[in-house]
Design a protein around this motif. Structure first.
Motif, short mmCIF file in Angstrom:
data_model
loop_
_atom_site.label_atom_id
_atom_site.label_comp_id
_atom_site.label_asym_id
_atom_site.label_seq_id
_atom_site.Cartn_x
_atom_site.Cartn_y
_atom_site.Cartn_z
N ILE A 90 1.10 -1.25 -0.03
CA ILE A 90 -0.03 0.18 0.01
C ILE A 90 0.64 1.18 -0.17
N LYS B 293 -6.08 8.86 -2.35
CA LYS B 293 -6.72 7.63 -2.21
C LYS B 293 -6.18 6.54 -1.82
N GLU B 294 -4.88 6.41 -1.92
CA GLU B 294 -3.92 5.26 -1.65
C GLU B 294 -4.01 5.20 -0.12
N ARG C 35 -5.95 6.28 1.99
CA ARG C 35 -7.14 5.94 2.50
C ARG C 35 -7.22 4.47 2.58
N LYS C 36 -6.64 3.64 1.64
CA LYS C 36 -6.44 2.14 2.00
C LYS C 36 -5.57 1.88 2.94
N ALA D 150 -7.46 1.86 6.09
CA ALA D 150 -8.61 0.78 6.10
C ALA D 150 -7.76 -0.43 6.63
N TYR D 151 -6.50 -0.53 6.07
CA TYR D 151 -5.76 -1.78 6.45
C TYR D 151 -5.50 -1.65 8.10
#
Length: 146
Positions: free
Chosen positions: A94, A112-113, A115-116, A119-120
Motif C-alpha cells: 500500500i 486515495k491510496e 485511505r487504503k 482501512a488496512y
C-alpha cells in the motif's frame, strides 16, 4: 472540464488554499481550473483527527496535495512511512502505491491510496482486538476513565 460539486448545508470544501463554507441551503458549484486541489469536508483530516499512524500519513499526503510546494512535507511523510513499515512490514504494498503516486506528482491518487492504508490499519486493529479481548477491555477502561 468543470467539476460539479454539490454541498450540503454548512458543508465545507477546500479549493486551492481556500476553505469555502456553504450557507444553510444546498448549493451546486461548477469548478473549472487546471491542477487545483479540491477536498470535500469528509475527506479532510485535521491534526486533531489524525490519531493513528496511518491517519498521520494521510494528513501528510493531504498537506502535500493542498500545498503550493509539496516537497515541504516529504520529510515528515517519509519518516512516518518508515516507522509504519518497520512496525507492520505487510503494509509495504500500500505504501509503495502511495510513494509511486507522490513521485509521479499525482497527489490526489496518493490520497486515495492513503485511505487504503487507513482501512488496512483498521482491519489489523480489529483482528488484534478479536484475538486479544483483554486489550480491547483495557482500551475501554482507559477511555471511560478519561
Amino acid at each position: 472540464m468543470a467539476l460539479k460539486v454539490e454541498l450540503k448545508p454548512h458543508e465545507r470544501i477546500i479549493v486551492g488554499n481556500s476553505v469555502i463554507t456553504n450557507t444553510d441551503q444546498r448549493a451546486r458549484l461548477l469548478i473549472d481550473g487546471e491542477n487545483v486541489p479540491i477536498l470535500r469536508e469528509r475527506d479532510i483530516l485535521t491534526p486533531e483527527t489524525a490519531d493513528t499512524p496511518a491517519k498521520l500519513v494521510y494528513l501528510a499526503v493531504q498537506l502535500m496535495y493542498i500545498s503550493p510546494d509539496p516537497q515541504t512535507q516529504h520529510g515528515t511523510y517519509f519518516n512516518l512511512v518508515r516507522d509504519i513499515v518497520t512496525a507492520v512490514p505487510s503494509s509495504w504494498p500500500i505504501i509503495e502505491g502511495i510513494n509511486n503516486n507522490i513521485l509521479n506528482g499525482d497527489l490526489y491518487r496518493a490520497l486515495k491510496e492513503a485511505r487504503k492504508l487507513i482501512a488496512y490499519e483498521e482491519k489489523l486493529r480489529n483482528q488484534f482486538e478479536a484475538t486479544h479481548p483483554e486489550a480491547a477491555a483495557d482500551k475501554d477502561d482507559v477511555s471511560t476513565a478519561a
